[in-house]
Design an enzyme around this catalytic site. Structure first.
Site, PDB file in Angstrom:
ATOM      1  N   ARG A 173      39.926  33.731  39.197  1.00  0.00           N
ATOM      2  CA  ARG A 173      39.899  32.718  40.257  1.00  0.00           C
ATOM      3  C   ARG A 173      39.124  33.204  41.476  1.00  0.00           C
ATOM      4  O   ARG A 173      39.431  32.825  42.612  1.00  0.00           O
ATOM      5  CB  ARG A 173      41.313  32.301  40.676  1.00  0.00           C
ATOM      6  N   ARG A 224      39.970  28.626  46.344  1.00  0.00           N
ATOM      7  CA  ARG A 224      40.394  28.102  47.639  1.00  0.00           C
ATOM      8  C   ARG A 224      40.510  29.133  48.750  1.00  0.00           C
ATOM      9  O   ARG A 224      40.603  28.752  49.919  1.00  0.00           O
ATOM     10  CB  ARG A 224      41.728  27.368  47.472  1.00  0.00           C
ATOM     11  N   ARG A 262      34.248  21.616  48.312  1.00  0.00           N
ATOM     12  CA  ARG A 262      35.205  20.733  47.647  1.00  0.00           C
ATOM     13  C   ARG A 262      35.500  19.514  48.509  1.00  0.00           C
ATOM     14  O   ARG A 262      35.588  18.379  48.013  1.00  0.00           O
ATOM     15  CB  ARG A 262      36.497  21.477  47.316  1.00  0.00           C
ATOM     16  N   ASP A 281      37.897  24.323  34.328  1.00  0.00           N
ATOM     17  CA  ASP A 281      39.346  24.309  34.176  1.00  0.00           C
ATOM     18  C   ASP A 281      39.678  24.241  32.692  1.00  0.00           C
ATOM     19  O   ASP A 281      38.946  23.609  31.916  1.00  0.00           O
ATOM     20  CB  ASP A 281      39.953  23.105  34.908  1.00  0.00           C
ATOM     21  N   TYR A 335      50.419  21.950  28.162  1.00  0.00           N
ATOM     22  CA  TYR A 335      50.027  20.921  29.139  1.00  0.00           C
ATOM     23  C   TYR A 335      49.932  19.554  28.470  1.00  0.00           C
ATOM     24  O   TYR A 335      50.326  18.536  29.051  1.00  0.00           O
ATOM     25  CB  TYR A 335      48.683  21.278  29.763  1.00  0.00           C
TER      26      TYR A 335
END
Length: 353
Positions: free
Chosen positions: A41, A45, A54, A91, A169
Site C-alpha cells: 500500500r 492515502r 483521488r 484492488d 468478499y
C-alpha cells in the site's frame, strides 16, 4: 592468381548489459545488500499527492479505471522515496467485478459487492454471472504506462487476490465478514469449489495479462488465509495458489502472501511452488529453506510509531534475515495515518547501513 582472403564478417556492437533490478535479483535467489525495499500500500492515502489526485477524480473506482491517473498513483512513491519497486495501483476486487458482481466503494464503509452470493444457492448464482475480462483492460493499460515510465532498475509488481480471500468478499458482499464463506465451504462444498475454481481461472488470465503488459513479478494476496484449519487451508488456499503458480510461474516470479498462515507457512511454500513468500509481522522463518527469497515481516505499527521503536524494529527485521535473499517490506499494508517522515526515516536508516 590467388584471391585475397575474405574479410571477417562484421560484428555488430552488442548492447550494453543493463543489470537486473535489485528486487528481481533477490527473487532469483541472490542476496543484495542493503535489501531492496517497497511497502505494501505504498501508493495510498498517507501521501498528500495521492489524496489530491483521488479528490480530483471524485472516487476510488474513477481513479482506478483511469489508466493515466492510476499510473501516476503507482509511480508517486517511487518518485518521492526512490523505492526499488512499484506495485500496480488497483484492488483485488476488480476480479469479482469482472466476473459479474457490481462493485462500489462507499466513503467510510469500504467496498460493497452486489449481489452478495450468500443470498442464493451458489450454483444458481454462478450460472447468472458472466465474466467480462475486457472490463480489466484499463488496469492492463495502467501496467503498460507504468512500465514505460519506470527506470530499468525499478521493478514493477502486479497482483491479484488469493481465490479464498476474494471468495470471502464475494459471499459476504463486504470485507471482514468471513463467516459466510466458511459456512458455504462446509455446507456447499461443490458450489464453493466451483466459485473458487472460477476465481482461479479468471485470476490466471488477469495475472498473465499483467505480465504481458510489463509486470516483472506478481504477488498473490491471501489476506484471510490464517482463519482456516489445516484441511481447509490445503483445499482453499494451497490448491488454487498452486494452480496459479503452475499456470504463470514460468512467465514471472510469483510472491505468495498467505497472511496469518503461522505453522502452515512451510507447507504452503512447499506445496504451492511460489518463488518467494511474503511474511506478515507475526510470522517466523523457521522451517523455510534458507535459499527461499522472503519478503516483509516489519510491523506496520512500528512504522506508524516511528522514532526509536521503528529503528529497533528495522534492525531486528534485518538481523532476522541476514545472509538470505530478502526484500524489506511490511507485514501488511502501510497505515493511512503513517507520517511521510516515518517512511523517510525507515529508508534513511536502511540505506545508511
Amino acid at each position: 592468381m590467388a584471391s585475397a582472403p575474405a574479410s571477417p564478417p562484421a560484428v555488430a556492437p552488442s548492447a550494453p548489459q543493463v543489470p537486473a533490478a535489485p528486487l528481481l535479483r533477490v527473487l532469483r535467489g541472490e542476496r543484495v545488500d542493503p535489501p531492496p525495499v517497497w511497502l505494501m500500500r505504498q501508493a495510498g492515502r498517507y501521501l498528500p499527492e495521492y489524496r489530491a489526485l483521488r479528490e480530483a477524480k471524485g472516487g476510488f473506482m474513477e481513479l482506478l479505471l483511469d489508466p493515466e491517473a492510476a499510473a501516476e498513483v503507482t509511480v508517486q512513491p517511487v518518485r518521492r522515496f526512490g523505492m526499488d519497486a512499484a506495485i500496480l495501483f488497483s484492488d483485488i476486487l476488480v476480479v469479482p467485478w469482472a466476473m459479474g458482481q457490481a462493485l462500489a466503494f462507499e466513503a467510510g464503509e469500504g467496498p460493497r459487492l452486489t449481489p452478495a452470493l450468500k443470498d442464493a444457492p451458489l450454483m444458481l448464482a454462478l450460472q447468472a454471472m458472466t465474466t467480462e475480462a475486457g472490463k480489466l483492460a484499463p488496469v492492463i493499460e495502467t501496467v503498460r504506462r507504468v512500465r514505460a515510465a519506470l527506470a530499468p532498475e525499478v521493478a514493477l509488481i502486479g497482483f491479484a487476490g488469493g481465490p479464498w480471500t476474494v471468495a470471502t468478499y464475494m459471499l459476504a458482499g463486504e470485507g471482514g465478514n468471513l463467516e459466510a464463506a466458511r459456512l458455504a465451504a462446509y455446507r456447499d462444498p461443490l458450489g464453493f469449489r466451483a466459485l473458487v475454481d472460477r476465481i482461479t481461472n479468471v485470476t490466471i488470465g488477469y495475472l498473465a495479462a499483467q505480465i504481458s503488459a510489463g509486470a516483472q513479478a506478481v504477488q498473490v494476496f491471501d489476506s484471510w488465509a490464517g482463519v482456516l484449519p489445516p484441511a481447509e487451508f490445503d483445499r482453499w488456499v494451497i490448491r488454487p495458489t498452486a494452480q496459479i503458480v503452475a499456470a504463470i510461474g514460468h512467465l514471472a516470479p510469483v510472491i505468495g502472501f498467505p497472511r496469518g498462515a503461522g505453522q502452515q507457512l512451510a507447507r504452503y511454500v512447499e506445496k504451492t511452488g511460489v518463488t518467494a513468500v511474503s511474511l506478515d509481522e507475526t510470522a517466523v522463518p523457521d522451517g523455510l529453506p534458507t535459499s527461499l527469497p522472503v519478503q516483509g515481516n516489519l510491523d506496520p505499527v512500528a512504522l506508524l510509531a516511528g522514532g526509536e521503536a521503528l529503528d529497533r524494529a528495522l534492525d531486528q527485521c534485518l538481523a532476522r534475515f541476514e545472509g538470505r535473499p530478502h526484500v524489506l517490506n511490511l507485514g501488511h499494508g502501510i497505515d493511512k495515518e503513517t507520517p511521510v517522515a516515518h517512511v523517510e526515516q525507515l529508508l534513511a536508516r536502511l540505506r545508511a547501513r
